[in-house]
Design a protein around this motif. Sequence first.
Motif, PDB file in Angstrom:
ATOM      1  N   THR A 603       0.857  -1.187   0.000  1.00 40.45           N
ATOM      2  CA  THR A 603       0.000   0.000   0.000  1.00 40.45           C
ATOM      3  C   THR A 603       0.894   1.239   0.000  1.00 40.45           C
ATOM      4  OG1 THR A 603      -1.594   1.235   1.337  1.00 40.45           O
ATOM      5  CG2 THR A 603      -0.197  -0.292   2.512  1.00 40.45           C
ATOM      6  N   ASP A 604       0.341   2.361  -0.464  1.00 35.71           N
ATOM      7  CA  ASP A 604       1.134   3.599  -0.501  1.00 35.71           C
ATOM      8  C   ASP A 604       1.258   4.252   0.862  1.00 35.71           C
ATOM      9  OD1 ASP A 604       1.502   3.359  -3.159  1.00 35.71           O
ATOM     10  OD2 ASP A 604      -0.213   4.634  -3.710  1.00 35.71           O
ATOM     11  N   ALA A 605       0.254   4.022   1.694  1.00 36.83           N
ATOM     12  CA  ALA A 605       0.262   4.678   3.001  1.00 36.83           C
ATOM     13  C   ALA A 605      -0.559   3.853   3.978  1.00 36.83           C
ATOM     14  CB  ALA A 605      -0.318   6.081   2.886  1.00 36.83           C
ATOM     15  N   LEU A 606      -0.241   3.979   5.247  1.00 38.99           N
ATOM     16  CA  LEU A 606      -0.977   3.283   6.297  1.00 38.99           C
ATOM     17  C   LEU A 606      -1.878   4.284   7.014  1.00 38.99           C
ATOM     18  CD1 LEU A 606       2.032   1.244   7.716  1.00 38.99           C
ATOM     19  CD2 LEU A 606       0.112   0.352   6.379  1.00 38.99           C
ATOM     20  N   PRO A 607      -3.024   3.814   7.517  1.00 38.47           N
ATOM     21  CA  PRO A 607      -3.869   4.753   8.274  1.00 38.47           C
ATOM     22  C   PRO A 607      -3.194   5.096   9.598  1.00 38.47           C
ATOM     23  CG  PRO A 607      -4.774   2.522   8.396  1.00 38.47           C
ATOM     24  CD  PRO A 607      -3.586   2.459   7.472  1.00 38.47           C
ATOM     25  N   LYS A 608      -3.107   6.395   9.890  1.00 41.52           N
ATOM     26  CA  LYS A 608      -2.438   6.838  11.113  1.00 41.52           C
ATOM     27  C   LYS A 608      -3.298   7.851  11.839  1.00 41.52           C
ATOM     28  CE  LYS A 608       2.218   6.077   9.464  1.00 41.52           C
ATOM     29  NZ  LYS A 608       3.512   6.647   9.117  1.00 41.52           N
ATOM     30  N   THR A 609      -3.042   7.978  13.130  1.00 40.42           N
ATOM     31  CA  THR A 609      -3.644   9.084  13.866  1.00 40.42           C
ATOM     32  C   THR A 609      -2.947  10.359  13.430  1.00 40.42           C
ATOM     33  OG1 THR A 609      -2.030   8.987  15.635  1.00 40.42           O
ATOM     34  CG2 THR A 609      -3.992   7.638  15.919  1.00 40.42           C
ATOM     35  N   ILE A 614       0.280   4.329  13.832  1.00 40.49           N
ATOM     36  CA  ILE A 614      -0.469   3.402  12.981  1.00 40.49           C
ATOM     37  C   ILE A 614      -1.738   2.946  13.700  1.00 40.49           C
ATOM     38  CG2 ILE A 614      -0.406   1.151  11.849  1.00 40.49           C
ATOM     39  CD1 ILE A 614       2.690   1.549  11.663  1.00 40.49           C
ATOM     40  N   MET A 615      -2.879   3.022  13.012  1.00 41.67           N
ATOM     41  CA  MET A 615      -4.159   2.608  13.599  1.00 41.67           C
ATOM     42  C   MET A 615      -4.476   1.191  13.137  1.00 41.67           C
ATOM     43  SD  MET A 615      -6.201   6.210  13.180  1.00 41.67           S
ATOM     44  CE  MET A 615      -7.580   6.068  14.336  1.00 41.67           C
ATOM     45  N   ARG A 616      -3.930   0.223  13.862  1.00 41.12           N
ATOM     46  CA  ARG A 616      -4.115  -1.183  13.465  1.00 41.12           C
ATOM     47  C   ARG A 616      -5.559  -1.621  13.562  1.00 41.12           C
ATOM     48  NH1 ARG A 616       0.157  -0.393  16.111  1.00 41.12           N
ATOM     49  NH2 ARG A 616       2.145  -0.633  15.060  1.00 41.12           N
ATOM     50  N   ARG A 617      -6.326  -0.990  14.478  1.00 38.83           N
ATOM     51  CA  ARG A 617      -7.724  -1.434  14.623  1.00 38.83           C
ATOM     52  C   ARG A 617      -8.498  -1.213  13.317  1.00 38.83           C
ATOM     53  NH1 ARG A 617     -10.949   3.282  16.073  1.00 38.83           N
ATOM     54  NH2 ARG A 617      -9.578   4.935  16.804  1.00 38.83           N
ATOM     55  N   GLY A 630     -15.378   1.484  13.263  1.00 41.08           N
ATOM     56  CA  GLY A 630     -14.842   2.063  14.504  1.00 41.08           C
ATOM     57  C   GLY A 630     -14.687   3.577  14.429  1.00 41.08           C
ATOM     58  N   ASP A 631     -14.330   4.174  15.575  1.00 38.02           N
ATOM     59  CA  ASP A 631     -14.144   5.627  15.677  1.00 38.02           C
ATOM     60  C   ASP A 631     -12.982   6.076  14.792  1.00 38.02           C
ATOM     61  OD1 ASP A 631     -14.739   8.034  17.909  1.00 38.02           O
ATOM     62  OD2 ASP A 631     -12.744   8.088  17.012  1.00 38.02           O
ATOM     63  N   VAL A 632     -13.268   6.993  13.863  1.00 35.40           N
ATOM     64  CA  VAL A 632     -12.207   7.460  12.960  1.00 35.40           C
ATOM     65  C   VAL A 632     -11.943   8.955  13.124  1.00 35.40           C
ATOM     66  CG1 VAL A 632     -12.492   5.669  11.213  1.00 35.40           C
ATOM     67  CG2 VAL A 632     -13.877   7.728  11.075  1.00 35.40           C
ATOM     68  N   THR A 633     -12.400   9.534  14.244  1.00 36.37           N
ATOM     69  CA  THR A 633     -12.279  10.985  14.389  1.00 36.37           C
ATOM     70  C   THR A 633     -10.831  11.464  14.456  1.00 36.37           C
ATOM     71  OG1 THR A 633     -12.575  10.688  16.759  1.00 36.37           O
ATOM     72  CG2 THR A 633     -14.506  11.370  15.504  1.00 36.37           C
ATOM     73  N   THR A 634      -9.918  10.596  14.843  1.00 34.69           N
ATOM     74  CA  THR A 634      -8.530  11.058  14.944  1.00 34.69           C
ATOM     75  C   THR A 634      -7.679  10.602  13.761  1.00 34.69           C
ATOM     76  OG1 THR A 634      -7.806   9.169  16.264  1.00 34.69           O
ATOM     77  CG2 THR A 634      -8.646  11.067  17.470  1.00 34.69           C
ATOM     78  N   LEU A 635      -8.321  10.025  12.755  1.00 32.98           N
ATOM     79  CA  LEU A 635      -7.594   9.577  11.564  1.00 32.98           C
ATOM     80  C   LEU A 635      -7.001  10.775  10.814  1.00 32.98           C
ATOM     81  CD1 LEU A 635      -6.963   7.146   9.643  1.00 32.98           C
ATOM     82  CD2 LEU A 635      -9.142   7.634   8.527  1.00 32.98           C
ATOM     83  N   GLU A 636      -5.779  10.598  10.331  1.00 29.89           N
ATOM     84  CA  GLU A 636      -5.103  11.713   9.691  1.00 29.89           C
ATOM     85  C   GLU A 636      -5.624  11.970   8.286  1.00 29.89           C
ATOM     86  OE1 GLU A 636      -1.174  10.980   8.493  1.00 29.89           O
ATOM     87  OE2 GLU A 636      -0.599  13.078   8.513  1.00 29.89           O
ATOM     88  N   ASP A 637      -5.758  10.890   7.525  1.00 33.88           N
ATOM     89  CA  ASP A 637      -6.018  11.087   6.100  1.00 33.88           C
ATOM     90  C   ASP A 637      -7.053  10.063   5.648  1.00 33.88           C
ATOM     91  OD1 ASP A 637      -6.007  11.229   3.392  1.00 33.88           O
ATOM     92  OD2 ASP A 637      -3.840  11.023   3.143  1.00 33.88           O
ATOM     93  N   GLU A 642     -10.038   5.103   2.209  1.00 34.96           N
ATOM     94  CA  GLU A 642     -10.783   4.881   0.966  1.00 34.96           C
ATOM     95  C   GLU A 642      -9.995   3.964   0.037  1.00 34.96           C
ATOM     96  OE1 GLU A 642     -13.792   5.676   0.534  1.00 34.96           O
ATOM     97  OE2 GLU A 642     -13.794   6.738   2.459  1.00 34.96           O
ATOM     98  N   LYS A 643      -8.704   4.240  -0.031  1.00 39.01           N
ATOM     99  CA  LYS A 643      -7.866   3.490  -0.941  1.00 39.01           C
ATOM    100  C   LYS A 643      -7.729   2.027  -0.496  1.00 39.01           C
ATOM    101  CE  LYS A 643      -4.106   4.154  -3.907  1.00 39.01           C
ATOM    102  NZ  LYS A 643      -3.446   2.891  -3.546  1.00 39.01           N
ATOM    103  N   LEU A 644      -7.552   1.848   0.803  1.00 37.38           N
ATOM    104  CA  LEU A 644      -7.436   0.483   1.310  1.00 37.38           C
ATOM    105  C   LEU A 644      -8.732  -0.292   1.078  1.00 37.38           C
ATOM    106  CD1 LEU A 644      -5.555   1.315   4.607  1.00 37.38           C
ATOM    107  CD2 LEU A 644      -4.703  -0.250   2.858  1.00 37.38           C
ATOM    108  N   ARG A 645      -9.867   0.393   1.258  1.00 37.56           N
ATOM    109  CA  ARG A 645     -11.165  -0.234   1.009  1.00 37.56           C
ATOM    110  C   ARG A 645     -11.291  -0.626  -0.458  1.00 37.56           C
ATOM    111  NH1 ARG A 645     -14.245   4.097   3.802  1.00 37.56           N
ATOM    112  NH2 ARG A 645     -14.743   3.395   5.884  1.00 37.56           N
ATOM    113  N   ALA A 646     -10.847   0.285  -1.317  1.00 33.30           N
ATOM    114  CA  ALA A 646     -10.962   0.026  -2.754  1.00 33.30           C
ATOM    115  C   ALA A 646     -10.070  -1.150  -3.161  1.00 33.30           C
ATOM    116  CB  ALA A 646     -10.589   1.282  -3.529  1.00 33.30           C
TER     117      ALA A 646
END
Length: 649
Positions: A603-609, A614-617, A630-637, A642-646
């Motif tokens: 992947t190009d990037a990992l989901p992070k706060t 890294i937000m492994r959950r 889950g709660d995504v209010t502190t997600l950075e990007d 979206e990309k990981l889902r796609a």
Amino acid sequence: MTESHAIESHQHETRRFPPPSDFASRANVTPELAAQLYAEAEADVEAFWAKQAATLDWMTPWTQVLDWNPPHAKWFVGGKLNIAANCLDRHLTTWRRTKAAIIWEGEPGDTRTLTYWELHREVCRFANVLKKFGIRAGDRVAIYMPMTPEIAIALLACARIGATHSVVFGGFSAEALRDRINDAGCKLVVTADGAWRRGTEVRLKPAVDAALEQAPTVQTCIVLRRTGAKVDMQPGRDHWWHEMLETVSDDCPPEALDAEHPLFILYTSGTTGKPKGILHTTGGYLTQVAATAKWVLDLKDDDVYWCTADVGWVTGHSYVVYGPLANGATVMMYEGAPNHPEPDRFWRIVDRHGVTMLYTAPTAIRAFIRWGEQWVLKHRLDSLRLLGTVGEPINPEAWMWYRQVVGKGRCPIVDTWWQTETGGMMIAPLPGATTTMPGTATRPLPGIGVEIRTKDGQPVGANEGGYLVLTRPWPAMLRTIWGDDDRYRRQYWSEIEGVYFAGDGARRDEQGNYWIMGRVDDVINVSGHRLGTAEIESALVSHEAVAEAAVVGRPDELKGSAIVAFVTLESGRSGDDALRAALREHVAREIGALAKPDDIRFTDALPKTRSGKIMRRLLREIAASGNVVGDVTTLEDFSVLEKLRADEA
Ligand code: ATP
Ligand code: MG
């Protein structure tokens, strides 16, 4: 220990780095002093902390060091002090009055320096502004600002009059700001028109306007002019910082505040779930952050110390503002992105200002590695003498890179383990005394009680992984979760009887070094073996093609969990089946066949706060169902998600 609760370790690190002798002999904590500090703390831990507290200025002495009524602690009972006076006023009677307190660089390249005299004056004036708007001790003030000297001024002004600050990172959305303002019941908000980030303006005031539509407790908003953007000012409610300062005096005596007076509320990063409003108080907090800044960061009068954390995180509170200023240090502050205009911005800043210590996060180090060492090697960096990290386990190969490429093999590295909840550092090397190894935060600091336990509270042997717990109260500990003392008891003091449950898995080696193995929420159960995430990720990162890795478990009928690894590659590398096979073999070789990922996704990037963790959950949810609830209010990007889902679809 009960097998089902162990976290297995498969790591064998042997590289050891004793402190360089010239560093050791000049360190604030020499090997001799380190031995003495540990001995004093062992002999009488309360007397030990009282001795550290006595280095601060108190207006009224305490009558009792610790009142421990589990799980509630009061430190330095009956004592009164003022944190701003300790960070500012007491330096004004020494030569430090003309010393630089803050050297600041904006992203466009503008700079400012404030001496202790000037910083004190600005803090007094802003404290008078707060008072003018009716803010009194105990009122809550929200701070939503860019990394400019004024964010430090705002914190210290609150501390001076006893207002409890709640800093919300300037990258958070209007909704996140609104929820935090309402949770704490803030009366006033301090903000700015905007901030510079990667050459463009991040607008702050419009987010405040949106938040305040649903934040009935806020009566006043003070706005710093930073970018010069046009903003809407609501008459009666909104006021310009610079205009308000013209109307006040620079005389503001510091309030004598109880040692247990609430200094701040700060919400955790949200790596494992919904953020919690952590409450910190005055006397114990300053005692521990001042002492640990001196011991671990080795602050001296001729240093230019740079902690790259935003003041929006606890690291910024404790080790940009309070700890260093209590020590009379010169603090470097930078407003913007590490890769603007180019990926060598940090190294330019180091050379331009003669930075001697750099304290940053593993996520930043992994980004530098990915951008390529040529950006670092263009600069001299010969002023640096100490490096530090905090926030996540640092992969041993990233640690080695930091040591060699940035520190030229000369600078000790302090890997510091602590949490928003602990307020200050808990496990960390004393750089003049402790032999370090890549990947371990080494030993608990003097006065700090750490153990590894099973879920049922049993102690474990050397190198057996278990739950990291804190066995005794410490001065900077959180006092509660704001407005939710039940959750405080449940979350931290009920998981394992009688001790503080940190939520991290760890092991202690024969030498007494602590190795963080990852969050206990993230442990992966493979055929009855419980594996932490950190070792598998570090094994992946040690492959030359890999920049960053996150592993999670996916439910599997046969094995319980299958291991799924999300991997980003070094620039210029592309992922294919051959690399997948090579990485699986690499992990098998490094730590064993058991830990071989079943599935590797490039992947190009990992989901992070927004603090870069890294937000492994979220990855766990994606691996299991392709979706995230889950709660995504502190997600950075959000686009990463979206990309990981796609990719999944
Ligand atoms: P939340 O509690 O909301 O899930 P969070 O735990 O990320 O968020 P913080 O208080 O910012 O919030 O982070 C503390 C955590 O960061 C620690 O519990 C640990 O997991 C990790 N951490 C911090 N420093 C280190 C370190 N030096 N080594 C390993 N892990 C670290
Ligand atoms: Mg946490």
